[in-house]
Design an enzyme around this catalytic site. Sequence first.
Site, short mmCIF file in Angstrom:
data_model
loop_
_atom_site.label_atom_id
_atom_site.label_comp_id
_atom_site.label_asym_id
_atom_site.label_seq_id
_atom_site.Cartn_x
_atom_site.Cartn_y
_atom_site.Cartn_z
N SER A 21 -0.22 -1.22 -5.97
CA SER A 21 -0.17 -2.43 -6.79
C SER A 21 0.49 -2.16 -8.13
CB SER A 21 -1.60 -2.93 -7.05
OG SER A 21 -2.24 -3.25 -5.86
N HIS A 27 0.82 -1.21 0.00
CA HIS A 27 0.00 0.00 0.00
C HIS A 27 0.85 1.26 0.00
CE1 HIS A 27 -4.29 -1.44 0.76
NE2 HIS A 27 -3.58 -2.47 0.36
N LYS A 84 -14.26 -8.90 -6.91
CA LYS A 84 -13.46 -9.77 -7.77
C LYS A 84 -12.70 -10.79 -6.92
CE LYS A 84 -10.58 -9.46 -11.88
NZ LYS A 84 -9.96 -8.57 -12.85
N ASP A 85 -12.16 -10.33 -5.77
CA ASP A 85 -11.45 -11.25 -4.87
C ASP A 85 -12.41 -12.28 -4.28
OD1 ASP A 85 -8.89 -10.38 -5.15
OD2 ASP A 85 -8.95 -8.96 -3.47
N GLU A 107 6.16 -33.66 0.44
CA GLU A 107 4.88 -33.18 -0.08
C GLU A 107 5.12 -32.51 -1.43
OE1 GLU A 107 3.25 -35.05 1.84
OE2 GLU A 107 1.68 -33.58 2.16
#
Lengths: 268, 185, 413
Positions: free
Chosen positions: C220, C216, C244-245, C288
């Site tokens: 972005s 921030h 959207k998220d 894994e």
Amino acid sequence: MSTLTRLATAAMMAAGLSLGAGATGALASSGDGPHLKQPNWSFNGLFGGYDEAQLRRGWEVYSGVCKSCHPLDYMHYRNLEQIGYTADEVKEIAASFDVPDGPDEWGEMYTRPATPMDPIAHPYENDAIAKLANGGVVPPNLSVMARARDGGADYIYSLLLGYADEVPEYVLEADPNFSLPPGKSFNHYFPGHAISMPQQLFEGILEYSDGSTPSAEQMALDVTSFLQWAAEPELEDRKALGRYTLLFLIVLTGLLYAYKREIWKDAH
Amino acid sequence: MSQAVDSAGTADGESRRDFLLYATGAVGAVGTALAVWPFIDSMNPAKDVLALATVEVDLSPVAVGQAITVVWRGKPVFVRHRTPEDIEQAKAVDVSTLRDPETDEERTIKPEWLVMVGICTHLGCVPKGQKPSDPKGEWNGWFCVCHGSQYDTAGRIRKGPAPLNLPVPEYAFLDDTTIRIGEEG
Amino acid sequence: MSSTPDPVWSNRTIKWVDRRLPIFSLLYREGIVYPTPRNLNYWWNFGFIAGLALVILILSGIFLAMFYTPHEDMAFASIERLMREVNYGWLIRFIHMNTVSLFFAAVYIHIFRGMYYGSYKAPRELLWAIGVIIYLVMVGTAFLGYVLPWGQMSFWAATVITSLVTAIPVVGDDIAVWLWGGFSVDNDTLKRFFSLHYLLPFVIFALVFMHLWALHTTKSGNPLGVDVKKPADTLPFHPYYTLKDAFGLGIALIILCFFVFFYPNYFNHAINYVQADPMVTPEHIVPEWYFLPFYAILRAVPDKLGGVLLMFAAIAIWLFLPLLDTSKTRSGRFRPIFKWFFWLLFIDFVLLGYLGAMPAEGVYITLGQWATAYYFVHFLVFLPLLGWIEKPLPVPESISAAVTDGHEKEAAA
């Protein structure tokens, strides 16, 4: 639209990654020999569940055959109520087993008939005795077996029916020096083929209380289903809850998509 | 695309947007609430704990005058096979004079068997009186050594700081000499 | 970007609180009106998905810890009890197990998105570096957590990974003994792993907070890689990107729940349902899936110390991306040659993952060595050279200009 196609690519990529991981895991474990038998299990698929009558037959096979060597750790007699035995029947089954208890008021250990609350009795007092009685190998716990082997139920079923009296050609071709160590049996599906447990399931070694024909295949099917239930007693609840959850999430995600499109109209 | 932009401004577009907002919000809120439940429920007693919520006790080895202590839900339960004198003594009391008035019949199913949770109602000590050598207090019942509360042969409080009688758990006779503690018959 | 004034709160309580602790103003500034580039595509969803995976992991983990017993004789049984006796215990455990995979999948996509769009370039070098550190702590946390069920793979993973430190000259063996609190992986090892596995997620949480703080501050990036220049380039974070998220999260949860409810052990190794036995090593020790590429790099080097160093170098090299990438153009979209090398690196990484799952024999060793070599050559040779050789395509002047252009093209088509 292009965002959608990108999203699809992302999903495919994630799926590709995961499938790759799974496939390689499976590859790494499969040895030489025939492919696992894959019966059409009642518990497969999104809507799969257990057949209680089959599970009870499976318990009869376990307690008639497997019980004398293999424990069912983490399970209690009371669990048998989940496969359709009544409380009184479970009490009766439990009472037919002796379990160690104590010390009593004189400081002595003693045995008593089991109650439904007791863990299912161990066949041996300790691992040393188990080893002694089984040619140096401790018979493994069966309650998680269906989770603890690649192939799960298919593997157990194949293994139970996978014995051969003579070492087959394909093994000798791969390794001309192969010979069974004394006391071992040949099994197509066991890693390394030399298994300590002799063949157990022969036609007619027990009688089913529901009158089913005790063929080796039938017993293998029943006891494998029972062991699948022993390993995943939550399976039916899990799948039912899963169906509702997925349905719900699909509706919610659909709504979110519609609302998101509606809002984003302003931005274009 | 350009048509879509136009329709967003109309009244029709507004109501569609409102509907989507409320529908999505409601479904999302319900989903979150439902998702919390498994976590809360996991803190309730587990199945193995519940399985031990009832205990069956075989009374046949307990002779007249003897008492045994069994563990039920992590607490001691006193079971006394009372003598005729014990019973007589318990019944002879004038209930109205008691601090916590209860008749002997209210506290037993079969008079010869007294079953109660052996935790003093004062501050939670376990009273003496189960073993023959224990102090039993003036009423030949139980005596709490912590603060001197005394209970009679029906487990009723007679003297000392405890406010209430020793509580009788839910239990039932399965047959003449077996009881199940933890649920009524 | 100081164009958005803080709101005047009408609610008296909010006003009272905000004057003393401006938390509402902060949320308003950073979560509602926060100016976000209007052209972010769906690849920008994965940071949020990863963050939510972390929250799910912490919450489910807190409940798991209520039932787990960190003791070598009881750990395995305590998890079986959790799954069999505790209400919804199986669900909580399967959520925890599978969300780890979601977390790593989202983070890998997030990292490769950053590599493609040049998210590590100035002024976002520190944002990127914090991200790499988050990944490192994640790796440690996931490893510690995998040991806790005390199955065969847990035990032998703990043994193999802690033995890596014995590669350190002179003091290596002493460090291993110190890590174990004994002469092999034992009860005290398990207990310290449990303690640290509970601690580290909160360290990650703090690092994520710093990651967001840095984000921030620099704002972005975006698929075009051009800076935000005017208000028309941005959209308020809410409702555009919150929705959207949320939609992206919905898709992620559908995939997660599919595995949780129908294939809960898909990413697990069956052998880990056999209780740990220090006397018997499983035939194939495979980590894994999310560790496989680095495991392949570890095994590619025939030298013990070299393998360990190279494995850590493979992650540490990401820290130096801002220096190694000499191109002035941020976004891979305008770098015609880089684009190809990016996808080659991606394929190489997937290939390494595949090789990590294969037994270390024959052709797999050779392939592993080539794939490892390529991985490092990409970062150390190709990336610096590309900045010199490559002629980037013209970059649009601004985000809004590019978006309008796009619309005109669409309309014309």
